[in-house]
Every structure is written in C-alpha cells, then in structure tokens.
Design an enzyme around this catalytic site. Structure first.
Site, PDB file in Angstrom:
ATOM      1  N   ASP A  42       0.842  -1.057   0.043  1.00 23.75           N
ATOM      2  CA  ASP A  42       0.008  -0.129  -0.037  1.00 23.75           C
ATOM      3  C   ASP A  42       0.840   1.342  -0.017  1.00 23.75           C
ATOM      4  O   ASP A  42       1.779   1.327   0.984  1.00 23.75           O
ATOM      5  CB  ASP A  42      -0.932  -0.022   1.251  1.00 23.75           C
ATOM      6  CG  ASP A  42      -1.961   0.827   1.152  1.00 23.75           C
ATOM      7  OD1 ASP A  42      -3.318   0.704   1.075  1.00 23.75           O
ATOM      8  OD2 ASP A  42      -1.634   2.326   1.113  1.00 23.75           O
ATOM      9  N   ASP A 135      -3.929   2.343  -5.355  1.00 31.74           N
ATOM     10  CA  ASP A 135      -2.540   2.465  -4.493  1.00 31.74           C
ATOM     11  C   ASP A 135      -2.269   1.246  -3.664  1.00 31.74           C
ATOM     12  O   ASP A 135      -1.284   1.185  -3.049  1.00 31.74           O
ATOM     13  CB  ASP A 135      -2.379   3.691  -3.800  1.00 31.74           C
ATOM     14  CG  ASP A 135      -2.965   3.293  -2.376  1.00 31.74           C
ATOM     15  OD1 ASP A 135      -4.144   2.870  -2.057  1.00 31.74           O
ATOM     16  OD2 ASP A 135      -2.189   4.071  -1.422  1.00 31.74           O
ATOM     17  N   GLU A 136      -2.986   0.263  -3.936  1.00 36.29           N
ATOM     18  CA  GLU A 136      -2.763  -1.184  -2.842  1.00 36.29           C
ATOM     19  C   GLU A 136      -3.032  -2.206  -3.842  1.00 36.29           C
ATOM     20  O   GLU A 136      -3.922  -2.278  -4.947  1.00 36.29           O
ATOM     21  CB  GLU A 136      -3.512  -1.038  -1.845  1.00 36.29           C
ATOM     22  CG  GLU A 136      -5.062  -1.158  -2.313  1.00 36.29           C
ATOM     23  CD  GLU A 136      -5.776  -1.233  -0.944  1.00 36.29           C
ATOM     24  OE1 GLU A 136      -5.579  -1.828   0.138  1.00 36.29           O
ATOM     25  OE2 GLU A 136      -6.732  -0.197  -0.724  1.00 36.29           O
TER      26      GLU A 136
HETATM   27  P1  TTP Z   1      -5.270   5.154   1.032  1.00 34.24           P
HETATM   28  O1  TTP Z   1      -4.249   3.986   0.843  1.00 34.24           O
HETATM   29  O2  TTP Z   1      -6.565   4.709   1.810  1.00 34.24           O
HETATM   30  O3  TTP Z   1      -4.784   6.339   1.583  1.00 34.24           O
HETATM   31  P2  TTP Z   1      -3.308   7.103   1.398  1.00 34.24           P
HETATM   32  O4  TTP Z   1      -2.516   6.167   0.588  1.00 34.24           O
HETATM   33  O5  TTP Z   1      -3.180   8.353   1.128  1.00 34.24           O
HETATM   34  O6  TTP Z   1      -2.678   6.858   2.926  1.00 34.24           O
HETATM   35  P3  TTP Z   1      -2.124   5.756   3.781  1.00 34.24           P
HETATM   36  O7  TTP Z   1      -0.486   6.012   3.915  1.00 34.24           O
HETATM   37  O8  TTP Z   1      -2.992   5.474   4.943  1.00 34.24           O
HETATM   38  O9  TTP Z   1      -2.208   4.497   2.933  1.00 34.24           O
HETATM   39  O10 TTP Z   1      -6.096   5.772  -0.272  1.00 34.24           O
HETATM   40  C1  TTP Z   1      -5.232   5.760  -1.693  1.00 34.24           C
HETATM   41  C2  TTP Z   1      -5.551   7.158  -2.209  1.00 34.24           C
HETATM   42  O11 TTP Z   1      -6.957   7.057  -2.433  1.00 34.24           O
HETATM   43  C3  TTP Z   1      -5.408   8.461  -1.321  1.00 34.24           C
HETATM   44  O12 TTP Z   1      -3.924   8.839  -1.713  1.00 34.24           O
HETATM   45  C4  TTP Z   1      -6.242   9.410  -2.078  1.00 34.24           C
HETATM   46  C5  TTP Z   1      -7.628   8.277  -2.408  1.00 34.24           C
HETATM   47  N1  TTP Z   1      -8.743   8.451  -1.568  1.00 34.24           N
HETATM   48  C6  TTP Z   1      -9.733   9.428  -1.769  1.00 34.24           C
HETATM   49  O13 TTP Z   1      -9.644  10.078  -2.793  1.00 34.24           O
HETATM   50  N2  TTP Z   1     -10.835   9.340  -0.627  1.00 34.24           N
HETATM   51  C7  TTP Z   1     -10.666   8.643   0.301  1.00 34.24           C
HETATM   52  O14 TTP Z   1     -11.722   8.839   1.062  1.00 34.24           O
HETATM   53  C8  TTP Z   1      -9.614   7.945   0.601  1.00 34.24           C
HETATM   54  C9  TTP Z   1      -9.701   6.782   1.888  1.00 34.24           C
HETATM   55  C10 TTP Z   1      -8.561   7.605  -0.381  1.00 34.24           C
HETATM   56 MG    MG Z   2      -2.333   4.157   0.773  1.00 32.44          MG
END
Ligand code: TTP
Ligand code: MG
Length: 424
Positions: A42, A135-136
């Site tokens: 992730d 992103d995962e």
């Molecule tokens: P996530 O992997 O949930 O968050 P992140 O990568 O920003 O942070 P983390 O380090 O905790 O993993 O989500 C990936 C991307 O998806 C995030 O950068 C932006 C987008 N996203 C949204 O647009 N709205 C949302 O509510 C969430 C949770 C994510």
């Molecule tokens: Mg993330």
C-alpha cells in the site's frame, strides 16, 4: 530467528544489530521470514506523496489533496495527519485543524500513471498480482524462490527500494500467509513500513485490536458487536465458532475466522474482468434525493444482473456520481464477503448517496459498480446485515422467475415507481 536487511535485501539467520553486508540498521526480524509469501502493498499518503515528489518545496510542509473549500480531503501527508487531518474530512474542518496546510487539487492522470508503474513492477515478479485500488494490491510470491534466487521477503525489500527510486514515493508492505493478515500487517508499520505476521501468531497479534480493525466490519456491525460484549478481537476469540454462527449466522463464522487469522480468498489475477457496473445519465439533472434513490435502485439491479450473468461477486462496492458541473465523484465500501445482490448493493450505496445529497447538488449521472471480483459462491453473505441469507434466497427466486417468464414477471415496487415516473 531470521533477519532481513531492507537496504540490501540480505536475509540470514541470527540476531544482528546491523547488516553484515551493508552495515544498515534497517533490519526486521522474524522466524518465518524465509517462508511467508503473500504480501499486501500500500502506497503511503499516495496522492500527497506524488504531489511532494513533483514539488520538492512541499517536502516538509503539511499537504492536503482534495477539492475546493466545499469539498472533502482525498488524502493528506503524514505531517498534516499530526494535526488530525484525515481522508474524507470536510475541507473547512481540515483547514481549521491545520491552517497552514497547502491544499492541492487532485490530478488523477498523474496518480494513474504512478499506479501503472507500480503494477508493472509487481507483475515483473509474478503474474499473481491483484491490484484492489489505485494504490494497493496483493501479490502471491509462492514458488518464485527458484526463479528469483531469493525469498519473497528479500524480493519485496528490493521492490520497495525500486519504487522509491523509479516512482519517487514510499510504500508499506505486509507479509503473511493470506490476504487478510497481509493487509493487517501492511497497516501496522506505516509509513515506509515492512511488517510480518505469521498465521500461527495471528491470534495473539490481533487479540488487542478493536473488532472494527477487521476490514469489512463497518460502524453498524461494530456497535452491534459492542452491545453484545465483543469489543476487541480477543472477545471474539474467546468464544467458539459455533456460538458466533448461532448469534450472527454466516457473518459470525467469517468474523470468527478473521479473528483467528483465517482467510481462504486466493490472490487472483483476474486480468479479463476487473469490475462490473451500470450507470445512467439523466435527461435532466436531478437534485431530489427520492428520485436519485429510485435511480440508484435501478442501477443496483442492473449491476447485480450483470454480475449474476458473469457468475462473479465483488468485495468492493462503488457509487459513482457526476454533478451538473461535470465533477465526478466515487465512494467505495469494502465488504467482508463478496456480493452480487441488488439488495446488498442498494443497502451499501444508499447511505453514501444520502451523504452526497445533503447540500442539494444536482446530478447528471449515477452509477454503481463492484470490483475485487471473485467467482460467486452459492450464497454470498456479508457482515453488515446477517439477515442477508433470507433476502439472497428471495432475490434468487425472483431471478429464476424472470428467467422463466421474462423480465416483467417480477417487478419490485421501486422499479415500478420508477417506470411510472418515466411514463409521466
Ligand atoms: P489510502 O491508501 O486509503 O490512503 P493513502 O495512500 O493516502 O494513505 P495511507 O498511507 O494511509 O495508505 O488511499 C489511496 C488514495 O486514494 C489516497 O491517496 C487518496 C484516495 N482516496 C480518496 O480520494 N478518498 C478517500 O476517502 C480515501 C480513503 C482515499
Ligand atoms: Mg495508501
């Protein structure tokens, strides 16, 4: 005990303080490092990390990525998180918590390109790659030891360095023996993390966590569990599987299994079909919640029909809306068990729609989709509502009647109301 050096991928037996090859102190220790092979990857603060990569002046500043003053936070960097900013927070609230944050509008194209680069790197390692969002993704490196000449753990450490070098952002890795535990592990050491959970130690690692830490246990089910005395995962572990089934049906069984680190879902590289969806563009923009709810039901039915036709069910349910000013927004929910049922899609997406219609915005399109697809089982049960089994049976009876006598044989009240309105 084994250790892995995250800076040179050296994996060896022992208790080193620093890597004997490269002197790095970025070591992780675990007795099962040479054997575990299912990982969850992730990206850290994904959108914000890309923005920082492209503008080094932002490096030490709190950065929020999201839409305008009336919009919400898509994500923010870890500096902004120190002030309490979180994804999905209204922007005005985020700026109150972190007034000196730099706010940046999302640039989807850049993020998709980075996502593609990361996927390509994973697919260079094995075809068993399953991206579940931008992103995962999951990767199953079982049996790749001979091909790559090193254990999955070493390959993953190298992957993290390559992504930092070539994509310019950091990732967190969770290594375990199944998808659920790999995902739990990747969240344990964020950002730039690498955590390992051996399925044999799952019960003790998970025990102190709240039940809501289990992916798919939403707020409604969590509060129901709390009322019944199940607050921590260890509370679920302390009863036997049968009594969880007695209380919550199949949902109880799945919860019990996750609480013990059991997850039979394979990492499935379904390259052909990634999602099933249906959407509808309206002749005139709609702002009425009731009318939108009716349209929502019909796209849920259409999506469910398509999913049934293809014999698939999805773990992620997404609501898509487009405003009269052509702004697209999507909201997703992950379920504990995959679904292909219109009733479930509707129950999941309706509250999401309700939230978006609070401000009286007009919409020109509504859509519903499922992704993270798997072959549909005989009965798809989800945790949010244990009564689903009955409704699933009812929905299948309707499907059977329609197969036999045609679409018009059975019509739901909602669909009929929709048709009456259309005729008017
Ligand atoms: P996530 O992997 O949930 O968050 P992140 O990568 O920003 O942070 P983390 O380090 O905790 O993993 O989500 C990936 C991307 O998806 C995030 O950068 C932006 C987008 N996203 C949204 O647009 N709205 C949302 O509510 C969430 C949770 C994510
Ligand atoms: Mg993330």
């Amino acid at each position: 005990m084994y250790f892995l050096c995250r800076d040179c991928s050296h994996l060896d037996e022992g208790h080193a303080l620093a890597c004997p090859r490269c002197s790095s102190s970025r070591l992780i220790f675990h007795p099962q490092l040479p054997t575990l092979s299912v990982a969850h990857i992730d990206c850290d603060a994904f959108f914000a990390a890309i923005e920082k990569r492209d503008n080094p002046d932002l490096r030490d500043k709190p950065v929020i990525v999201g839409g305008g003053k009336r919009g919400v936070v898509a994500t923010c960097c870890y500096i902004a998180r120190l002030d309490g900013v979180r994804s999905a927070m209204p922007m005005f609230k985020a700026l109150k918590a972190c007034p000196n944050a730099v706010v940046i509008k999302p640039n989807g194209q850049k993020y998709s390109e980075a996502s593609r680069q990361i996927r390509a790197k994973l697919e260079d390692m094995t075809p068993l790659v399953q991206m579940v969002s931008i992103d995962e993704g999951y990767i199953d490196l079982s049996g790749t030891m001979r091909l790559h000449g090193r254990a999955p753990a070493s390959q993953l450490a190298a992957l993290a360095r390559e992504i930092e070098r070539d994509v310019g952002i950091t990732i967190s890795i969770g290594l375990s023996g199944n998808r659920f535990l790999a995902k739990m592990a990747s969240e344990m050491d964020k950002p730039r993390g690498f955590a390992v959970i051996d399925p044999a130690e799952a019960a003790s690692v998970l025990g102190p966590m709240p039940v809501s830490a289990i992916h798919g246990v939403g707020p409604a089910f969590a509060s129901k569990l709390a009322r019944d005395g199940f607050r921590l995962i260890s509370d679920v572990q302390s009863v036997d599987q049968k009594s969880m089934i007695g209380r919550y049906g199949e949902s109880g069984q799945h919860l019990w299994q996750r609480a013990h680190g059991i997850d039979h879902r394979p990492v499935s590289a379904d390259r052909e079909r990634k999602s099933v969806s249906a959407e509808r563009t309206f002749n005139e923009d709609i702002s009425s919640r009731d009318v939108l709810t009716d349209r929502l039901w019909s796209v849920c039915e259409e999506t469910a029909n398509r999913a049934k036709k293809h014999g698939v069910a999805g773990y992620v349910v997404t609501l898509k809306l487009k405003t009269n000013t052509f702004r697209s927004l999507t909201r997703s929910v992950t379920l504990l068990e995959a679904t292909q049922l219109a009733g479930t899609l509707f129950r999941i997406t309706r509250p999401l729609l309700d939230k978006e219609t609070l401000g009286g915005t007009s919409y020109r399109l509504i859509g519903v989709g499922i992704s993270d697809l798997h072959p549909a089982g005989a009965d798809q049960i989800d945790l949010i509502d244990p009564g689903i089994a009955k409704r699933a049976a009812a929905e299948r009876a309707v499907d059977k009647a329609r197969d036999k006598f045609g679409e018009a044989a059975v019509r739901t009240g909602r669909a009929m109301r929709f048709e009456q309105q259309r005729r008017k």
